[in-house]
Design an enzyme around this catalytic site. Sequence first.
Site, PDB file in Angstrom:
ATOM      1  CE1 TYR A  34      -3.575  -2.661   0.497  1.00 48.60           C
ATOM      2  CE2 TYR A  34      -2.453  -3.266   2.522  1.00 48.60           C
ATOM      3  CZ  TYR A  34      -3.419  -3.520   1.561  1.00 48.60           C
ATOM      4  OH  TYR A  34      -4.214  -4.642   1.668  1.00 48.60           O
ATOM      5  CD1 TRP A  38      -6.661   2.757   1.529  1.00 52.12           C
ATOM      6  CD2 TRP A  38      -4.529   2.905   0.890  1.00 52.12           C
ATOM      7  NE1 TRP A  38      -6.522   2.048   0.357  1.00 52.12           N
ATOM      8  CE2 TRP A  38      -5.220   2.130  -0.061  1.00 52.12           C
ATOM      9  CE3 TRP A  38      -3.185   3.140   0.696  1.00 52.12           C
ATOM     10  CZ2 TRP A  38      -4.611   1.576  -1.179  1.00 52.12           C
ATOM     11  CZ3 TRP A  38      -2.566   2.599  -0.413  1.00 52.12           C
ATOM     12  CH2 TRP A  38      -3.277   1.828  -1.333  1.00 52.12           C
ATOM     13  CG  ASP A  41      -5.303   2.094   6.094  1.00 46.90           C
ATOM     14  OD1 ASP A  41      -6.351   2.153   5.449  1.00 46.90           O
ATOM     15  OD2 ASP A  41      -4.592   1.067   6.160  1.00 46.90           O
ATOM     16  CG  ASP A 174     -11.242  -3.974   0.052  1.00 47.05           C
ATOM     17  OD1 ASP A 174     -11.694  -3.113   0.821  1.00 47.05           O
ATOM     18  OD2 ASP A 174     -10.093  -3.947  -0.407  1.00 47.05           O
ATOM     19  NE  ARG A 207      -4.474  -7.815  -2.316  1.00 50.97           N
ATOM     20  CZ  ARG A 207      -4.882  -6.618  -1.849  1.00 50.97           C
ATOM     21  NH1 ARG A 207      -4.905  -6.390  -0.555  1.00 50.97           N
ATOM     22  NH2 ARG A 207      -5.276  -5.670  -2.678  1.00 50.97           N
ATOM     23  CD1 TRP A 357     -11.116  -7.076   3.661  1.00 48.40           C
ATOM     24  CD2 TRP A 357     -11.874  -6.827   5.747  1.00 48.40           C
ATOM     25  NE1 TRP A 357     -10.393  -6.059   4.254  1.00 48.40           N
ATOM     26  CE2 TRP A 357     -10.838  -5.878   5.523  1.00 48.40           C
ATOM     27  CE3 TRP A 357     -12.497  -6.855   6.999  1.00 48.40           C
ATOM     28  CZ2 TRP A 357     -10.425  -4.971   6.499  1.00 48.40           C
ATOM     29  CZ3 TRP A 357     -12.086  -5.955   7.972  1.00 48.40           C
ATOM     30  CH2 TRP A 357     -11.064  -5.030   7.715  1.00 48.40           C
ATOM     31  CD  GLU A 400      -3.347  -6.512   4.604  1.00 48.23           C
ATOM     32  OE1 GLU A 400      -2.508  -7.267   4.056  1.00 48.23           O
ATOM     33  OE2 GLU A 400      -4.131  -5.803   3.951  1.00 48.23           O
TER      34      GLU A 400
HETATM   35  C1  2M8 Z   1      -7.527  -2.818   1.804  1.00 45.64           C
HETATM   36  O1  2M8 Z   1      -8.168  -2.190   0.703  1.00 45.64           O
HETATM   37  C2  2M8 Z   1      -7.422  -1.794  -0.457  1.00 45.64           C
HETATM   38  C3  2M8 Z   1      -8.343  -0.933  -1.299  1.00 45.64           C
HETATM   39  O2  2M8 Z   1      -8.674   0.232  -0.565  1.00 45.64           O
HETATM   40  C4  2M8 Z   1      -6.922  -2.991  -1.236  1.00 45.64           C
HETATM   41  O3  2M8 Z   1      -7.412  -4.115  -1.031  1.00 45.64           O
HETATM   42  O4  2M8 Z   1      -6.017  -2.814  -2.069  1.00 45.64           O
HETATM   43  C5  2M8 Z   1      -8.572  -2.880   2.929  1.00 45.64           C
HETATM   44  O5  2M8 Z   1      -8.162  -3.734   3.953  1.00 45.64           O
HETATM   45  C6  2M8 Z   1      -8.862  -1.474   3.465  1.00 45.64           C
HETATM   46  O6  2M8 Z   1      -9.679  -1.535   4.594  1.00 45.64           O
HETATM   47  C7  2M8 Z   1      -7.576  -0.736   3.804  1.00 45.64           C
HETATM   48  O7  2M8 Z   1      -7.887   0.607   4.132  1.00 45.64           O
HETATM   49  C8  2M8 Z   1      -6.561  -0.766   2.668  1.00 45.64           C
HETATM   50  C9  2M8 Z   1      -5.187  -0.211   3.066  1.00 45.64           C
HETATM   51  O8  2M8 Z   1      -4.754  -0.813   4.258  1.00 45.64           O
HETATM   52  O9  2M8 Z   1      -6.369  -2.116   2.203  1.00 45.64           O
END
Ligand code: 2M8
Length: 433
Positions: A34, A38, A41, A174, A207, A357, A400
């Site tokens: 990431y 965000w 977050d 998600d 994922r 999730w 995570e």
């Molecule tokens: C996850 O979401 C992102 C898209 O926003 C992804 O899957 O790429 C989720 O766990 C979300 O809740 C979280 O804010 C984000 C960044 O940690 O990752």
Amino acid sequence: MSAPPVAGDLAAAAIGVLDANWTGSYTLPATGLYPHQWSWDSAFIAIGLRHVSPERAQRELETLLMGQWADGRIPQIVYDVSRDEDYSPGASFWRSTQIPSAPSIPTTGLIQPPNHAWAAWEVHRADPAASPARDFLPRVYPRLVAWHEYLGTRRDRGGRGLASVVHPWESGMDNSPLWDKALARVPSTPQHEILRPDLLHADLSERPSEKEYGKYFWLAEQYRDRECDDLRGEDSFLMEDPTFNALWARSELSLASIAEAIGRDPAPHRVRAAELTAALGGLYDEELGLFVARDVIDDTLVRKATISGVVPLILPGLSQAPAVLRTVLGPRFLGSRPLMVPSYDVTAEDFQPAQYWRGPAWFNMTWLVIRGLRTHGRDAEADALSANLRALALEHRFPEYVDPWTGAPHGTRNFSWTAALALDLATFHGDRR
Ligand code: 2M8
């Protein structure tokens, strides 16, 4: 005021993660998976950072607010364009800077759950003397009010006083089973090539699937192509989610505290918090004993027991609290003796303990449940969860998410909100109030 003492090893390790992920003005959720800022977050991260440096926690939130749109929305992601290849969809997909109401910094057009005013108040409380010196609350208050106004005016699509999400990403959960039925109506054939740089950092089994990604991109394209204008075009996905709306209500209570602290009228925020808490009643499922999601397009409730449906416990004065407490302590969740709270009903046929999730335990959601248990006087259960959360965070290098029973780590490691929230629970005023 100096930060209170925190348990040695955990605090040092958590601070190490937050430092490593700090860019100088905000914290990456994780450096590889990431690579941008965000929204929700950053609010969770600020709640932990306040114990290390209240100024840095303020900065985290204020950097995010630089990405706020003229219509008040706080975007899901504020992009670092130098890393546009490293995450998809990126800034080049959204082209937000061509949209008149968007800021000059590239962002997504989507949003995430509104935990920001709650975080801002917690950050202020960590250093009530220094916060006024920097005018933190007067600076953020109007922006947070505009954010909540956006939710009330542009997102109450069901007309019941609750905000709807227009994309699963907006819920933060998600691929929650709550979205399956609505997503079945969504094509998985976007125009845009589906790039998956995320798979360089996490296994596909941990994922969302390729098909889910097709639908995510399709929905994102539809929204982008109408310039992310909520008042024009048709929605193919429109859901009222319990956690999203409970966080909005909780944040309204914090906005009331902020208003009071800076000499503004707190009453409208208290009224809205009460209205939202009452409106959540429309998502309550008597038989399951928790809140569920509403599909606004066909006006049906999605009768599945997910962690999203117990998070409204963070609200004081929740009339359904006794039943929801029974549910979260019962066989679908904590009655199965997990180490942290599973994200989905463990008795469901499609429960999966390691799939994103759809079953695993998440640190932010368990932190919210801990806050909910304390709000309703269940300190013994909150203490046990807090101890497990802190132990698993340290033992597995701040993962995570984890298998709820074995604690086996999944997704990325050195994950910022895991570090921040474990740090919060390790401090005296983080875990008890
Ligand atoms: C996850 O979401 C992102 C898209 O926003 C992804 O899957 O790429 C989720 O766990 C979300 O809740 C979280 O804010 C984000 C960044 O940690 O990752």
